[in-house]
Write an enzyme that holds these catalytic residues in place. Structure first.
Site, PDB file in Angstrom:
ATOM      1  N   SER A 140       0.842  -1.187   0.000  1.00 47.17           N
ATOM      2  CA  SER A 140       0.000   0.000   0.000  1.00 47.17           C
ATOM      3  C   SER A 140       0.877   1.237   0.000  1.00 47.17           C
ATOM      4  CB  SER A 140      -0.904   0.030   1.231  1.00 47.17           C
ATOM      5  OG  SER A 140      -1.540   1.295   1.373  1.00 47.17           O
TER       6      SER A 140
ATOM      7  N   TYR B  30      -1.267  -1.229   9.970  1.00 51.02           N
ATOM      8  CA  TYR B  30      -1.464  -1.515   8.546  1.00 51.02           C
ATOM      9  C   TYR B  30      -0.229  -1.127   7.747  1.00 51.02           C
ATOM     10  CZ  TYR B  30      -3.768  -1.282   3.935  1.00 51.02           C
ATOM     11  OH  TYR B  30      -4.115  -1.438   2.614  1.00 51.02           O
TER      12      TYR B  30
END
Length: 255
Positions: A146, A161
């Site tokens: 990401s 995350y």
């Protein structure tokens, strides 16, 4: 190196969500002739998607349920897919969860939940699929990171995350180095904001515009943008590309 088989299978994890990138990618790759193995924590959703894919594109498709963070369950799921489908050639590991919790509020349960699914889950599935790819002498592995990992958050999810997604980059580079001599490549797709439910629900036009403003293009990403990147990285023409991170983020992060 062993040739790239015509009758080949790609395994996609996290492919059950109705608005997810994994589901869209399943249809996109099936249209290009890939047989598809789908793995999702929601086994019914995976099976339903597989049936739709097979009907739409005339390929073989199977969907199974498993929590990728559970090593035994992940391995058993890949075993099942391999038994029912043609030669495994590729993996795209989409399975993941978001985490908008501020850093000072992250407790042990949240940290473990996010890292175990996003990073450990990618590892367990990758390791199991890699055993087969090495045995065949050809394969493509794609991890999904990401832009949050590269920019330190700044999208929807925060620290656990970002840390887990950064770990996927290191994992895939190491896999690329170890498995390259066996004809297996390993790369990473790093999406920016994509219009899916992992962004905290269906996005309003106002929220899309705000996210797009950080990049150099006037829109946020779509599942098709990511699916097209996956199609390239698992295809026969990407055999000299390995250990790389392909950003699909509208110019949000340039490096």
């Amino acid at each position: 190196m062993t040739g790239f088989p015509t009758d080949r299978t790609v395994v996609l994890t996290g492919a059950g969500s109705p608005r997810g990138i994994g589901r869209y990618t399943a249809f996109h790759l099936a249209e290009a002739g890939w047989n598809v193995g789908l793995l999702d924590v929601d086994g019914d959703a995976a099976a339903a998607t597989a049936a739709e894919v097979a009907e739409a594109h005339g390929v073989r498709a199977v969907g199974v349920g498993a929590d990728v963070a559970d090593r035994a369950a992940a391995v058993a799921a890949i075993d099942t897919l391999e038994e029912q489908l043609p030669q495994l050639v590729a993996l795209v590991a989409f399975a993941g969860v978001s985490s908008p919790v501020p850093y000072l509020e992250v407790d042990a349960d949240e940290w473990h939940r996010v890292v175990s699914i996003n990073l450990e889950g990618t590892h367990w599935v990758t390791q199991r699929v890699a055993r087969s790819l090495v045995g065949h002498g050809v394969g493509r592995i794609v991890g999904v990171s990401s832009v949050s990992a590269q920019r330190g958050g700044g999208t929807y999810s925060k620290t656990p995350y970002s840390a887990a997604k950064a770990g996927i980059v290191g994992l895939m580079r190491s896999v690329a180095r170890e498995l390259g001599p066996h004809g297996v490549t390993a790369n990473v797709i790093s999406p920016g904001p994509i219009d899916t439910d992992i962004m905290g629900g269906t996005l309003t036009e106002e929220r899309k515009a705000g996210m797009a403003a950080d990049g150099v293009l006037s829109r946020i990403g779509t599942p098709r943008d990511v699916a097209a990147a996956a199609a390239y990285l698992i295809g026969p023409d990407s055999g000299f590309v390995t250990g790389q991170t392909l950003n699909v983020d509208g110019g949000l992060y340039m490096h």
